[in-house]
Design an enzyme around this catalytic site. Structure first.
Site, short mmCIF file in Angstrom:
data_model
loop_
_atom_site.label_atom_id
_atom_site.label_comp_id
_atom_site.label_asym_id
_atom_site.label_seq_id
_atom_site.Cartn_x
_atom_site.Cartn_y
_atom_site.Cartn_z
N ASP A 24 0.87 -1.16 0.00
CA ASP A 24 0.00 0.00 0.00
C ASP A 24 0.92 1.23 0.00
O ASP A 24 2.11 1.12 0.33
CB ASP A 24 -0.89 -0.02 1.24
CG ASP A 24 -1.73 1.23 1.38
OD1 ASP A 24 -2.45 1.56 0.43
OD2 ASP A 24 -1.63 1.88 2.44
N ASP A 180 -1.38 -0.89 6.20
CA ASP A 180 -1.54 -0.19 7.48
C ASP A 180 -2.99 -0.07 7.92
O ASP A 180 -3.26 0.47 8.98
CB ASP A 180 -0.93 1.22 7.39
CG ASP A 180 -1.75 2.15 6.50
OD1 ASP A 180 -2.12 3.25 6.96
OD2 ASP A 180 -2.02 1.78 5.34
#
Length: 206
Positions: A24, A180
């Site tokens: 990400d 995250d």
């Protein structure tokens, strides 16, 4: 005179070997979530909308358009999605020079670069991801980018991670994801991929 030494603890990886790393971007490679939150606040206040910080982080990984659409429904507003998203992106770009890399993730990027292929899999626009990686000097590390607009169903759906694995020609179960957010971790699990959870800003910056 005392000397303070800052030591970064490398994020532990799951056992086994992997043929590709999928990252990400915001909050994972780039320590940009506080900047994104500020950009959202400034863009939304022009329309009288509210986006509490707790909800902002809970919705991490979603595409900006879906966030604006849901805020409209929740708050009885009619914000023009494209206009608000464009304004949010403009403010983010203005704040971007202050962004830094997440040290714990940067260590893995530097350690594994050239050994396994990398992809970025993000709910942000390609423009935003490219700008962040360029600012960090990391754009050339990534062979594949899968961003908002490249897939139909955002995280927690596995579509984006499966698309990245296909572009890298690597089986999903041989990919390791760095994420995250809850939605991102759910997306990786649904894709059949192992994942590493990157700590949120308030844990990395106590």
């Amino acid at each position: 005179m005392s000397v303070i030494i800052l030591v970064t603890v490398m994020l532990p990886l799951p056992a086994g070997e992997f043929d590709a790393y999928l990252f990400d971007c915001d909050g994972t490679i780039a320590d940009s979530m506080p900047i994104h939150f500020r950009a959202w606040q400034l863009a939304l206040e022009e329309w009288g909308a509210e986006f509490p910080e707790e909800l902002f982080y809970a919705w991490g990984g979603r595409t900006p358009t879906s966030v604006i659409e849901d805020l409209n429904v929740r708050q009885g507003l009619a914000m023009p999605v494209d206009v608000v998203d464009k304004r949010r992106e403009q403010i983010f770009q203005e704040l971007l020079p202050t962004v830094a890399a997440v040290p714990e993730v940067l260590e893995h990027i530097e350690d594994a670069y050239g050994k396994v292929p990398f992809a970025v899999v993000s709910g942000s626009s390609r423009e935003s991801v490219t700008a962040s990686l360029t600012t960090l000097g990391l754009l050339d590390r990534f062979e594949v980018m899968v961003c908002a607009g490249d897939y139909l169903n955002g995280k927690p759906d596995p579509e984006c991670f499966l698309a990245a694995a296909k572009l890298l020609n690597v089986a999903p179960e041989r990919c390791l994801v760095f994420e995250d957010t809850d939605f991102g971790m759910q997306s990786a699990a649904a894709a059949g991929m192992a994942a590493v959870r990157v700590p949120p800003p308030w844990q990395r910056h106590p």
